[in-house]
Design an enzyme around this catalytic site. Structure first.
Site, mmCIF file in Angstrom:
data_model
loop_
_atom_site.group_PDB
_atom_site.id
_atom_site.type_symbol
_atom_site.label_atom_id
_atom_site.label_comp_id
_atom_site.label_asym_id
_atom_site.label_seq_id
_atom_site.Cartn_x
_atom_site.Cartn_y
_atom_site.Cartn_z
ATOM 1 N N ARG A 132 40.861 40.800 38.114
ATOM 2 C CA ARG A 132 40.415 40.495 36.748
ATOM 3 C C ARG A 132 38.914 40.795 36.692
ATOM 4 N NH1 ARG A 132 36.650 37.777 38.465
ATOM 5 N NH2 ARG A 132 36.205 37.135 36.342
ATOM 6 N N GLY A 133 38.338 40.676 35.522
ATOM 7 C CA GLY A 133 36.934 41.046 35.340
ATOM 8 C C GLY A 133 36.907 42.479 34.821
ATOM 9 N N ALA A 134 36.033 42.725 33.838
ATOM 10 C CA ALA A 134 36.041 44.009 33.130
ATOM 11 C C ALA A 134 35.968 45.192 34.083
ATOM 12 C CB ALA A 134 34.864 44.042 32.153
ATOM 13 N N ARG A 157 46.209 44.848 29.675
ATOM 14 C CA ARG A 157 45.257 43.881 29.106
ATOM 15 C C ARG A 157 44.459 44.596 28.022
ATOM 16 N NH1 ARG A 157 42.077 39.778 32.571
ATOM 17 N NH2 ARG A 157 42.288 38.671 30.604
ATOM 18 N N GLN A 200 37.737 30.172 35.851
ATOM 19 C CA GLN A 200 37.093 31.191 36.683
ATOM 20 C C GLN A 200 35.681 30.766 37.107
ATOM 21 O OE1 GLN A 200 38.590 31.797 33.750
ATOM 22 N NE2 GLN A 200 39.629 33.767 33.712
ATOM 23 N N ASP A 239 33.521 41.902 28.281
ATOM 24 C CA ASP A 239 34.720 42.726 28.464
ATOM 25 C C ASP A 239 34.699 43.939 27.548
ATOM 26 O OD1 ASP A 239 35.421 39.756 29.109
ATOM 27 O OD2 ASP A 239 36.813 41.011 30.254
ATOM 28 N N ASN A 278 33.721 38.540 25.021
ATOM 29 C CA ASN A 278 33.691 38.003 26.391
ATOM 30 C C ASN A 278 34.609 36.785 26.415
ATOM 31 O OD1 ASN A 278 32.684 38.066 29.108
ATOM 32 N ND2 ASN A 278 31.395 36.311 28.632
ATOM 33 N N LYS A 279 34.785 36.213 27.574
ATOM 34 C CA LYS A 279 35.694 35.081 27.781
ATOM 35 C C LYS A 279 35.558 34.038 26.671
ATOM 36 C CE LYS A 279 38.044 34.890 30.438
ATOM 37 N NZ LYS A 279 39.394 35.445 30.165
#
Lengths: 373, 373
Positions: free
Chosen positions: B54-56, B95, B208, B249, B259-260
């Site tokens: 995960r993570g951009a 995603r 996270q 992201d 973003n998150k």
């Protein structure tokens, strides 16, 4: 309110055991609906600290019943008043942010001081505690009546479509003696047949939203959805929230609102998206002395274990406490923040709705302002 | 970065098994540091969906290695390109919000299309995937170099006293191939001896922050404190935060930052308290087409089980998944929100620091803007 067909308050004097105060043990919810008897002032202090009773109004009532228990256990000699004073000080220290506690304890203390004999002092403490509890329930009922038109108006504006209300923490009937503050207008609207839906912030770290508000709304059959505390901003951006209503643990007479940590973030988002942000506050939750919430209101810091651990049900349905901050990372746990008056659209009080400024609040409560509550 | 004395990237090609891509299985952190081998494009898609990667930046690299695996498993006949195209479409759908994934998959797809024979196409897919991974790590390193002066300046302004940096979610080295985005300047500052401390939002629902960022910072010996997502606003009100740095992201070329979920709330609080709010974004995370983040960026909705359940360690140290939304209350789970450009102080990129507006971003990346990335 009703639980499984029976009416309950959150705290009451048990007629069969007049020396015991009964509470709904909220630290057991939603896993178990458990009634607990409190026999001593010391037990009441522990119960407040451990949040078996919590919510601004309820800890006020709990503090006043704690004073009654202190008066009943005090020695009936010249040690009586020192014991009562010491108990009052301990009760007031048990949780610093919510002003109802201090206010209620002082009120019972004055009733005890004014009464004559020791027996009269005991009787006065009970009477005043009962008054405070009754008034708290009644204030909850009135906030419902006074807040209802705001929801009705939104419903009319949407031509009867669902009114989506976001709330943070628990300011339902569990937070007062009965009815609730923020949720009281929601209950009133639902009762009147208005189509409402509540976005329930889970409210980390103690999850009073997911554990208490969702439980209350389920029992009342009110549509709701549990969300993480992070989600409310997006829902407002997406116009999926019509109004925010929260309670308050202490509101200055200038309109600054101390409430559960995270409330301020929702107020900022509501402001940024032109969504009304209402706070339900009643007579005993106002601070008539402080005029700067951020500078003057003490913010309680609680045990880091509340952040580090959480209790849920494992796959067998057994209550299990797990650590969710693994390793040795430090944690911090402030329990409240302060929403400045500029972000508050209006305050729903037990006397009516007013603006969040000194002039409006003092006009609504001239008697309280002059006597410091 | 180093884990227990050994250097790791978050994804790499295993020399002994050239048909397997190795990843750090982030769904196992912080409970277990586990390396997993991915053998097929289908497995990579599952791994992205389940957030094992995960993570951009990392899902960009994972997507490109997924394309390599697709090229290796495609039939070496006229079915080759249809298989590759179908795999690309599936990868991109896995995603929707982070743009790196789409960008990286398209880049490998173009490399495959440009190459001649099937074997050359396979070789080209591997080469391009490796390039993307190397460039991602290098971009992380450069964001560290470019963001460092912002922390240095804050440190000088505070005469060397601790610089308190708040971050949300995980934008550390685990979120890219190496170095990280938001945390890269923090690592650079720490390495240079600047006194930094990080407030780590736990970042519900998947935590996270508490699970990955706290783990990373612990491994690196950087002082930090885990807080609930609700606490950052108060810490800013109390001037206990000097700056916020988050990753992204997808950032539009007009400066709107996806973003998150919950990032927007922190941006509002930073703005309200005059605290700089920085976003670390690099070439491949910009959206060169969309100009309105809120209208144009698709916001992923994930399973409600992520809100309903959480995994932690029980008292015996055993990993246990518990339900924390008891009863049958519905839940909602949007994974991202959009912070409008007006709330962003500056963007830390791999080419330098720029303002969050079209003119500044396009001036920094004229080559990317003209070619849509």
């Amino acid at each position: 309110m009703e639980v499984n067909g029976k009416h309950y308050r959150t705290i009451w004097l048990d007629k069969e055991h007049p020396l015991a105060v009964s509470i709904i043990d909220q630290s057991r919810l939603p896993f178990e609906f458990s009634i607990k008897k409190i026999f001593t002032c010391g037990e009441m202090i522990r119960s407040i600290k451990e949040m078996e009773v919590r919510g601004a109004g309820l800890i006020g009532a709990a503090g006043s019943y704690g004073m009654y228990l202190a008066a009943m256990e005090a020695p009936l000699n010249r040690g009586f008043m020192p014991y009562v004073h010491k108990s009052a000080a301990k009760l007031k220290r048990s949780r610093p942010t919510a002003i109802n506690l201090e206010w209620a304890v002082n009120r019972v203390l004055r009733a005890i001081e004014s009464a004559g004999s020791y027996t009269e002092k005991q009787r006065a403490s009970l009477q005043e505690a009962q008054n405070i509890a009754d008034e708290d329930a009644e204030a909850g009922r009135k906030m419902g009546i006074n807040g209802l038109p705001l929801i009705e108006k939104a419903s009319n504006h949407k031509k009867g479509k669902t009114v989506n209300i976001l709330t943070h923490c628990n300011a339902g009937w569990l937070a007062l003696v009965d009815y609730g503050s923020a949720l009281s207008p929601v209950y009133a609207a639902h009762k009147k047949g208005i189509d409402v839906h509540v976005w329930v912030d889970e409210t980390r770290p103690r999850n009073q939203g997911a554990f208490l508000t969702a439980w209350e709304l389920s029992k009342a059959g009110i549509p709701h959805t549990v969300i993480t505390d992070n989600e409310g901003g997006l829902l407002m951006q997406k116009k999926m929230v019509d109004m925010v209503i929260v309670g308050s643990d202490r509101t200055t007479h200038t309109g600054d609102v101390a409430n559960k940590i995270g409330t301020y973030l929702k107020a900022l988002a509501a402001y940024d998206n032109n969504i009304p942000f209402y706070v339900a506050v009643y007579s005993s939750s106002f601070d008539w002395i402080s005029s700067d919430g951020l500078k003057n209101i003490p913010i309680e810091q609680r045990s880091g274990d509340e952040v580090r651990f959480i209790t849920g049900l494992d796959k067998t349905g057994k209550e299990t406490r797990v650590s969710i901050v693994p390793g040795d990372s430090p944690v911090s746990n402030y329990a409240f923040d302060v929403t400045p008056a500029k972000l508050v659209t209006a305050i729903i009080t037990d006397r009516g709705v007013c603006k969040a400024d000194k002039k409006s609040i003092v006009s609504m409560f001239p008697d309280k302002f002059n006597t410091n509550g």
